[in-house]
Design a protein around this motif. Structure first.
Motif, mmCIF file in Angstrom:
data_model
loop_
_atom_site.group_PDB
_atom_site.id
_atom_site.type_symbol
_atom_site.label_atom_id
_atom_site.label_comp_id
_atom_site.label_asym_id
_atom_site.label_seq_id
_atom_site.Cartn_x
_atom_site.Cartn_y
_atom_site.Cartn_z
ATOM 1 N N TRP A 8 0.817 -1.236 0.150
ATOM 2 C CA TRP A 8 0.019 0.015 0.105
ATOM 3 C C TRP A 8 0.934 1.073 -0.103
ATOM 4 N N SER A 9 2.036 1.007 0.127
ATOM 5 C CA SER A 9 3.098 2.197 0.213
ATOM 6 C C SER A 9 3.699 2.812 -0.879
ATOM 7 N N TRP A 10 4.345 3.808 -1.066
ATOM 8 C CA TRP A 10 4.956 4.409 -2.160
ATOM 9 C C TRP A 10 6.254 3.518 -2.522
ATOM 10 N N GLY A 11 6.976 4.022 -3.274
ATOM 11 C CA GLY A 11 8.448 3.144 -3.903
ATOM 12 C C GLY A 11 9.619 3.412 -3.315
ATOM 13 N N HIS A 12 9.684 4.398 -2.308
ATOM 14 C CA HIS A 12 10.868 5.010 -1.515
ATOM 15 C C HIS A 12 10.647 4.191 -0.201
ATOM 16 N N ASN A 13 11.867 4.305 0.326
ATOM 17 C CA ASN A 13 12.144 3.907 1.660
ATOM 18 C C ASN A 13 11.122 4.458 2.635
ATOM 19 N N PHE A 14 11.123 5.803 2.472
ATOM 20 C CA PHE A 14 10.171 6.627 3.180
ATOM 21 C C PHE A 14 9.896 7.655 2.311
ATOM 22 N N ALA A 15 8.382 7.870 2.432
ATOM 23 C CA ALA A 15 7.825 8.946 1.608
ATOM 24 C C ALA A 15 6.791 9.839 2.217
ATOM 25 N N THR A 16 6.422 10.994 1.779
ATOM 26 C CA THR A 16 5.128 11.609 2.007
ATOM 27 C C THR A 16 3.928 11.129 1.749
ATOM 28 N N ILE A 17 2.947 11.896 2.159
ATOM 29 C CA ILE A 17 1.637 11.343 1.970
ATOM 30 C C ILE A 17 1.364 11.590 0.448
ATOM 31 N N TYR A 18 2.263 12.345 -0.100
ATOM 32 C CA TYR A 18 2.084 12.456 -1.438
ATOM 33 C C TYR A 18 2.700 11.562 -2.206
ATOM 34 N N GLY A 19 3.610 10.626 -1.888
ATOM 35 C CA GLY A 19 4.711 9.891 -2.429
ATOM 36 C C GLY A 19 6.218 10.169 -2.860
ATOM 37 N N THR A 20 6.032 11.516 -2.365
ATOM 38 C CA THR A 20 7.473 12.314 -2.863
ATOM 39 C C THR A 20 8.563 11.624 -1.718
ATOM 40 N N PRO A 21 9.811 11.558 -2.137
ATOM 41 C CA PRO A 21 10.532 10.968 -1.064
ATOM 42 C C PRO A 21 11.120 11.898 0.036
ATOM 43 N N THR A 22 11.231 11.237 0.934
ATOM 44 C CA THR A 22 11.840 12.052 2.323
ATOM 45 C C THR A 22 12.414 10.910 3.276
ATOM 46 N N ASN A 23 13.174 11.218 4.387
ATOM 47 C CA ASN A 23 13.395 10.243 5.329
ATOM 48 C C ASN A 23 13.195 11.037 6.652
ATOM 49 N N LEU A 24 13.547 10.172 7.826
ATOM 50 C CA LEU A 24 13.448 11.047 9.112
ATOM 51 C C LEU A 24 14.520 11.746 9.430
ATOM 52 N N GLY A 25 15.815 11.619 8.681
ATOM 53 C CA GLY A 25 16.819 12.508 9.042
ATOM 54 C C GLY A 25 16.299 13.888 8.614
ATOM 55 N N ALA A 26 15.606 14.116 7.410
ATOM 56 C CA ALA A 26 15.220 15.498 7.384
ATOM 57 C C ALA A 26 14.314 16.047 8.553
ATOM 58 N N LEU A 27 13.592 15.116 9.190
ATOM 59 C CA LEU A 27 12.646 15.595 10.124
ATOM 60 C C LEU A 27 13.733 16.006 11.402
ATOM 61 N N ALA A 28 14.803 15.405 11.679
ATOM 62 C CA ALA A 28 15.583 15.569 12.673
ATOM 63 C C ALA A 28 16.242 16.800 12.547
ATOM 64 N N PHE A 29 17.060 17.323 11.281
ATOM 65 C CA PHE A 29 17.403 18.419 10.945
ATOM 66 C C PHE A 29 16.530 19.418 11.173
ATOM 67 N N ASN A 30 15.344 19.513 10.431
ATOM 68 C CA ASN A 30 14.611 20.659 10.322
ATOM 69 C C ASN A 30 13.660 21.095 11.653
ATOM 70 N N ILE A 31 13.136 19.961 12.130
ATOM 71 C CA ILE A 31 12.301 20.255 13.425
ATOM 72 C C ILE A 31 13.115 21.023 14.445
ATOM 73 N N LEU A 32 14.537 20.387 14.955
ATOM 74 C CA LEU A 32 15.514 20.741 15.734
ATOM 75 C C LEU A 32 15.596 22.241 15.291
ATOM 76 N N MET A 33 16.051 22.469 14.243
ATOM 77 C CA MET A 33 16.460 23.994 13.722
ATOM 78 C C MET A 33 15.167 24.967 13.689
ATOM 79 N N SER A 34 14.038 24.442 13.583
ATOM 80 C CA SER A 34 12.928 25.307 13.461
ATOM 81 C C SER A 34 12.451 25.820 14.975
#
Length: 462
Positions: free
Chosen positions: A266-292
């Motif tokens: 049922w998921s998209w083709g990436h290891n992790f993806a957004t609800i839109y199917g575009t690629p992302t990862n938990l590292g992006a969240l770690a960087f950006n949440i802490l900086m924000s």
């Protein structure tokens, strides 16, 4: 043997195409963990709101939060989840290009009875529906908590519950169907991108509250005859600040639940993806949440030196970057959040001065104004980014983000104003003036928060 080897090879190929990082048990546990982390948000809102309330209204505010959670969950189960799958293409309820939307599809998977109940209850053949629903249910409950703080100390409990059900079971769900679904018309036609729900959760909830505030009116003593306002402080600022920190802790789970693990049918083709199917990862969240978080605190500190607004700035920092946490580089997130912290208090003051509404905790500004600001910033910094994982998909643009923002504002404010207006006409919205003066705890709640009072600290010895 040859047939078995061929079948095995096909399975390996499919796993490699999906990324191969996960399995059904991992995906189920992933979403399952987000649920208790998001419940920390509600512990935070409970503390935040009770601390921001005067002593005579503490438990009334707490009861309101507890009941919002209790009523929104079944509302989302019985009809909210169905709306999410039924309405992505619009009110027509037709099926979209991905073929996972429309009334017929929703009827088959999102009712708690009949054949679709196989997806809405214990089901040994499917390990994702319950936990995926659970994460969405906590999004729904969060919208009611966002609204709650703005309305403290003068709204009737039953009236508030009705508002919470409409917001958590309908208003934000429609926004999510339109802008947080691969068949959503705001996504497919306008290229909307709102990864962390700055608009479709935060702004919708805030502008719903804004609509309610117009009909609810201010607390007694908030405004003077000349139009000037008085500060009505809460009884426990440390409790409020601690509550804000807990909300921030809980939002790690909220944003974690915005990520779709790969490796599933049922998921998209990436290891992790957004609800839109575009690629992302938990590292992006770690960087950006802490900086924000850091940017929001620093911006608010520079302008106010007020610990309440500093912690509100942390939340505003996350919200300002939420739409693009999957896209931004950390330095971008920091700058966007820094500006959010700087403008936070002036925007709240302008809102109060211009519209004469009594938003007790600044929720409309923190979640609404900053949520829209974040949506539009993404339209500037991520213009041209594919809105969805599909050939020929629309791309993100400032105009698309602006259109989505306007839709979310109208949807939130309109349903909030209409719901509260009806409640006002029925005498179910505002508590009587005498109850406000006496306090809602002694008049509406059977117990007192501080039956022996809070003794004043002795003056320091000379």
């Amino acid at each position: 043997m040859e047939e078995q080897l061929a079948e095995l090879a096909a399975r390996v190929t499919a796993m490699e195409a999906k990324g191969g990082t996960t399995n059904t048990n991992f995906a189920e546990m992933y979403y399952y963990i987000t649920i208790p982390i998001m419940i920390i948000i509600h512990a935070g809102f409970l503390a935040y709101e009770m601390g921001a309330t005067r002593m005579k209204n503490v438990l009334s505010s707490g009861v309101k939060n507890i009941l919002a959670f209790a009523f929104v969950i079944p509302a989302f189960y019985f009809f909210g989840w169905w709306l999410y799958w039924a309405l992505p293409t619009g009110l027509s309820g037709s099926m979209g290009a991905m073929e996972i939307s429309g009334v017929a599809y929703a009827n088959s998977i999102a009712w708690g009875w009949g054949e679709s109940a196989a997806y809405m209850g214990p089901n040994t053949g499917d390990q994702i529906d319950g936990v995926f629903w659970g994460a969405f249910a906590l999004f729904a409950a969060t919208t009611a908590s966002i609204m709650s703080g703005a309305l403290i100390e003068r709204i009737q409990t039953v009236g508030f519950i009705i508002c919470a059900i409409v917001l958590g079971g309908f208003s934000w769900v429609v926004a999510a169907a339109w802008g947080w679904h691969s068949d959503g018309w705001l996504v497919t036609q306008w290229g909307l991108h709102d990864f962390g729900a700055a608009g479709l959760v935060h702004a919708v909830a805030a502008f719903f509250a804004f609509g309610v505030l117009f009909n609810l009116g201010p607390r007694i003593g908030k405004f003077n005859d000349d139009g000037s306002s008085n500060d009505i402080g809460g009884h426990n600022m440390p409790f409020t600040i601690t509550g804000l920190m807990l909300i921030i802790v809980g939002f790690w789970g909220f944003l974690m639940a915005c990520v779709v693990p790969g490796g599933e049918s049922w998921s998209w083709g990436h290891n992790f993806a957004t609800i839109y199917g575009t690629p992302t990862n938990l590292g992006a969240l770690a960087f950006n949440i802490l900086m924000s978080i850091a940017g929001g605190i620093i911006g608010a500190w520079v302008c106010t030196k007020d610990p309440f607004w500093m912690m509100s700035g942390a939340l505003a920092g996350i919200i300002s970057c939420a739409s693009g946490l999957d896209i931004y580089f950390p330095a971008q997130a920091f700058v966007i959040a820094l500006v959010a912290g700087v403008i936070l208090k002036p925007c709240a003051d302008w809102l109060e001065r211009t519209f004469k509404v009594d938003d007790a905790v600044g929720a409309v500004t923190v979640h609404g104004t900053i949520g829209i600001y974040g949506m539009l910033m993404l339209g500037i910094f991520a213009s041209g980014y594919p809105a969805i994982e599909a050939e020929g998909a629309a791309t993100t643009s400032f105009i698309g983000q602006l259109v989505g923002s306007v839709v979310f504002i109208i949807l939130g404010f309109g349903t909030g104003w209409v719901t509260s207006f009806i409640l006002k006409m029925l005498g179910m919205l505002r508590v009587p003036d005498q109850a406000q003066l006496d306090g809602l705890d002694p008049t509406k709640v059977p117990v007192q928060a501080y039956p022996e009072g809070i003794p004043t600290s002795p003056a320091p010895a000379e």
